[in-house]
Design a protein around this motif. Sequence first.
Motif, PDB file in Angstrom:
ATOM      1  N   GLN A  14      -0.809   2.103  -5.082  1.00 56.31           N
ATOM      2  CA  GLN A  14       0.153   2.884  -5.827  1.00 56.31           C
ATOM      3  C   GLN A  14       1.354   2.044  -6.250  1.00 56.31           C
ATOM      4  O   GLN A  14       1.812   2.087  -7.388  1.00 56.31           O
ATOM      5  N   LYS A  43       0.450  -0.229  -9.079  1.00 57.86           N
ATOM      6  CA  LYS A  43       0.366   0.460 -10.375  1.00 57.86           C
ATOM      7  C   LYS A  43       1.761   0.732 -10.942  1.00 57.86           C
ATOM      8  O   LYS A  43       1.992   0.588 -12.144  1.00 57.86           O
ATOM      9  N   ASN A  83      -1.441  -1.650  -1.003  1.00 55.19           N
ATOM     10  CA  ASN A  83      -0.697  -0.505  -1.521  1.00 55.19           C
ATOM     11  C   ASN A  83      -0.938  -0.361  -3.033  1.00 55.19           C
ATOM     12  O   ASN A  83      -0.097  -0.733  -3.854  1.00 55.19           O
TER      13      ASN A  83
END
Length: 549
Positions: free
Chosen positions: A454, A457, A452
Amino acid sequence: MSASFCSIIRPSPLIPETDCRWIPNPNRPPVHFTLPRHTKKNSWRILKVLQEEGIGVLSPDDTVSLRNPVIDSKEEEALGVVNGVATTELEEGTLNSSKASAKRITKEKEDKEGSYDSRFKLRNGREVFEEKTYLVGVERKGHIEDSFGIEESLSELAQLADTAGLTVVGSTYQKLATPNPRTYIGSGKVAEIKSSIHAFAVETVIFDDELSPGQLRNLEKAFGGDVRVCDRTALILDIFNQRAATHEAALQVALAQMEYQLPRLTKMWAHLERQAGGQVKGMGEKQIEVDKRILRTQIGVLKKELESVRKHRKQYRNRRISVPVPVVSLVGYTNAGKSTLLNQLTGANVLAEDQLFATLDPTTRRVQTKNGKEFLLTDTVGFIQKLPTTLVAAFRATLEEISESSLLVHVVDISHPLAEQQINAVNKVLSELDVSSIPKLMVWNKVDKASNPQKIKLEAEKREDIVCISALNGDGLDEFCNAVQENLKDSMVWVEALIPFDKGELLSTIHQVGIVERTDYTENGTLVRAHVPLRFARLLTPMRQLCVS
Ligand SMILES: Nc1nc2c(ncn2[C@@H]2O[C@H](COP(=O)(O)OP(=O)(O)OP(=O)(O)O)[C@@H](O)[C@H]2O)c(=O)[nH]1
Ligand SMILES: [Mg+2]
């Protein structure tokens, strides 16, 4: 086990083979032991001393078998009957059946040799024998939550074994409050492993923790003598030995191997006393002393040789230090992507592959950022949990490069399920290296590979000191360079200096290596206000005084 497992030294012929860690498994075909070419070329003096002392060290050009090919005595007998005089007196039927059986035996022998041949594999540029290996671990009760679990540690051990060219056929572990002082594991586990050894035709058993010399010997005896027993440390040393590509790395690994072997010479000669019914009491003791002396002499020779290699490297480093470009070192767990990052940023051609310990020697390259800034980037050897202390000590000089950097970039493989544990293991090694005063920047690499990206981040954004990148596809490298600049600023000093117009080259160096906040053109020169590396600030001292006056 790979040939280089025992490539540096082998005991004098009197030493009983079953007692020696580095003697090849008696059940396998002859193994060719080699030293890397550069080792022979550059350390002929060491090799000469070793040979004078009666210790075998083979060059890549000497293809020597350490033991004669194993010939099954039954096969010899059968062949003898067919080929010898006795056959003339045999009935035809018997003769035919003997011929058939001889053919079958020859074919079996050829098949066996063929299968042996197919088990020699090229690893790290060297021929290694794919021994069947069984892994054993111990989970200590009261285990700390944030360290590697036993299953993860064993799977890493399997990766190490694969890197060394071994074939893992199975593994097991035991939960213990304290390891057994004689055999490390309990007697029930010893019996269980013994039956696995028979079931899988295991040739080597590797323990996930460092074993004492006595435990190694007792386990080898308990498993029946035909099986080699070794530990994680010996395996890592073997990989380093296979991977050492420069003279300095080869010397460092040889030194670490010898220091590992020194305490393991104990009681190697006890069999002499037993054989002589105690009449030569003390003989074994004396021989241990002789062997230890020989090994210590070799260690001394290696240390001297290393010293002279290091002097050369230091001179080179001093020359580099005279250039005021800040040095940034990449550190991190093995396989985190340090070399890939160096290659992406500098076009260097450092070996980067999905194997543990691809890099042993530091490589430094100049990075030029898009905004015209410069810094030197150094790639270093990766770390691992339970890193043998002999290796840390032997590589201390190489790792000293780290302690002279302006910034440490800790590269993490964030896609790895044990990223957190790997971070802890790296911090543990760093704490042994006395680099606590150097600023650090953490980089989460392989974001593209994470399940994952995202989420990762977002997590990184919450923590200001982390940059997310993908060294492989180049994502986030501009942000990385900016973060390096920002962090370097913390290790720089603030200067205000008046640079005379005829010293234009100094002004451009300030722009290159420092962070300029403001420039004003005055009658007497350019007034610069900037953060610059400490070494460079010293060069500017006269101009800073000019500014004050
Ligand atoms: N998917 C993905 N793979 C990467 C990335 N960075 C590195 N790799 C892969 O990870 C593996 C290890 O990379 P290296 O650069 O050799 O790692 P290292 O940290 O230098 O390893 P050692 O020298 O063993 O300490 C290689 O197969 C790389 O292609 C990345 O950002 N994404
Ligand atoms: Mg590397």
